[in-house]
Design a protein around this motif. Structure first.
Motif, PDB file in Angstrom:
ATOM      1  N   PHE A  65       0.855  -1.187   0.205  1.00 17.63           N
ATOM      2  CA  PHE A  65      -0.049  -0.052   0.042  1.00 17.63           C
ATOM      3  C   PHE A  65       0.839   1.329  -0.151  1.00 17.63           C
ATOM      4  N   ILE A  66       1.883   1.390   0.855  1.00 15.00           N
ATOM      5  CA  ILE A  66       2.750   2.396   0.932  1.00 15.00           C
ATOM      6  C   ILE A  66       3.498   2.627  -0.176  1.00 15.00           C
ATOM      7  N   GLU A  67       4.095   1.448  -0.850  1.00 17.12           N
ATOM      8  CA  GLU A  67       4.963   1.689  -2.017  1.00 17.12           C
ATOM      9  C   GLU A  67       4.297   2.206  -3.418  1.00 17.12           C
ATOM     10  N   SER A 112       8.950   7.134   5.617  1.00 18.23           N
ATOM     11  CA  SER A 112       9.533   8.382   6.433  1.00 18.23           C
ATOM     12  C   SER A 112      10.262   9.105   5.188  1.00 18.23           C
ATOM     13  N   GLY A 113      10.494   8.479   4.350  1.00 20.06           N
ATOM     14  CA  GLY A 113      11.192   9.243   3.167  1.00 20.06           C
ATOM     15  C   GLY A 113      10.068  10.194   2.479  1.00 20.06           C
ATOM     16  N   ILE A 114       8.872   9.588   2.148  1.00 20.39           N
ATOM     17  CA  ILE A 114       7.844  10.415   1.704  1.00 20.39           C
ATOM     18  C   ILE A 114       7.485  11.394   2.533  1.00 20.39           C
ATOM     19  N   VAL A 115       7.282  11.020   3.910  1.00 21.80           N
ATOM     20  CA  VAL A 115       6.817  12.270   4.536  1.00 21.80           C
ATOM     21  C   VAL A 115       7.941  13.503   4.822  1.00 21.80           C
ATOM     22  N   ARG A 116       9.016  12.964   4.820  1.00 18.11           N
ATOM     23  CA  ARG A 116      10.274  13.861   4.781  1.00 18.11           C
ATOM     24  C   ARG A 116      10.268  14.733   3.527  1.00 18.11           C
TER      25      ARG A 116
END
Length: 132
Positions: A65-67, A112-116
């Motif tokens: 889902f995230i990817e 975390s990378g996406i949110v960052r």
């Protein structure tokens, strides 16, 4: 008889979660209407199910889902993003199967990378040269 039913139930849960994970990949926009349910099912499986295979399937479903989602979704759906983040942090901190913890850690890194990216967007410096 109850052992066979328990084993059959485990196979059904694992298979169902696998199908849900595949749906998250294939129908990423169709899953948005059911984001709460997807998170709920994965969380219940991870926290309450006795089957390590079901837990692995739940973490793979969350990872898929995230990817596969559009990165802006996680900015728009902040409450759900926070729930997934906290769940993944909890899974990495608990005494789960090593494979479950590894997948949770990977998914957490992606999230975390996406949110960052949203919290700290890269600044672009533009220079203009005007000739008079």
């Amino acid at each position: 008889s109850s052992g066979i039913n328990a084993e059959y139930g485990e196979i059904v849960r694992v298979s169902s979660l696998g199908c849900l994970g595949d749906l998250c990949k294939v129908c990423k926009y169709g899953c948005l209407n059911h984001i709460q349910e997807i998170i709920d099912v994965c969380e219940r499986t991870l926290m309450e199910d006795q089957s390590e295979l079901a837990k692995r399937a739940a973490i793979v479903t969350l990872a898929n889902f995230i990817e596969c989602q559009d990165k802006s979704l996680f900015h728009e759906q902040q409450r759900e993003t926070l729930r997934v983040y906290r769940l993944l942090k909890k899974v990495t901190a608990m005494n789960f199967d090593k494979e479950v913890q590894r997948r949770a850690s990977q998914a957490l890194g992606v999230l975390s990378g996406i949110v960052r990216e949203f919290m700290f967007p890269k600044t672009k410096i533009q220079h203009e040269v005007k000739i008079l």
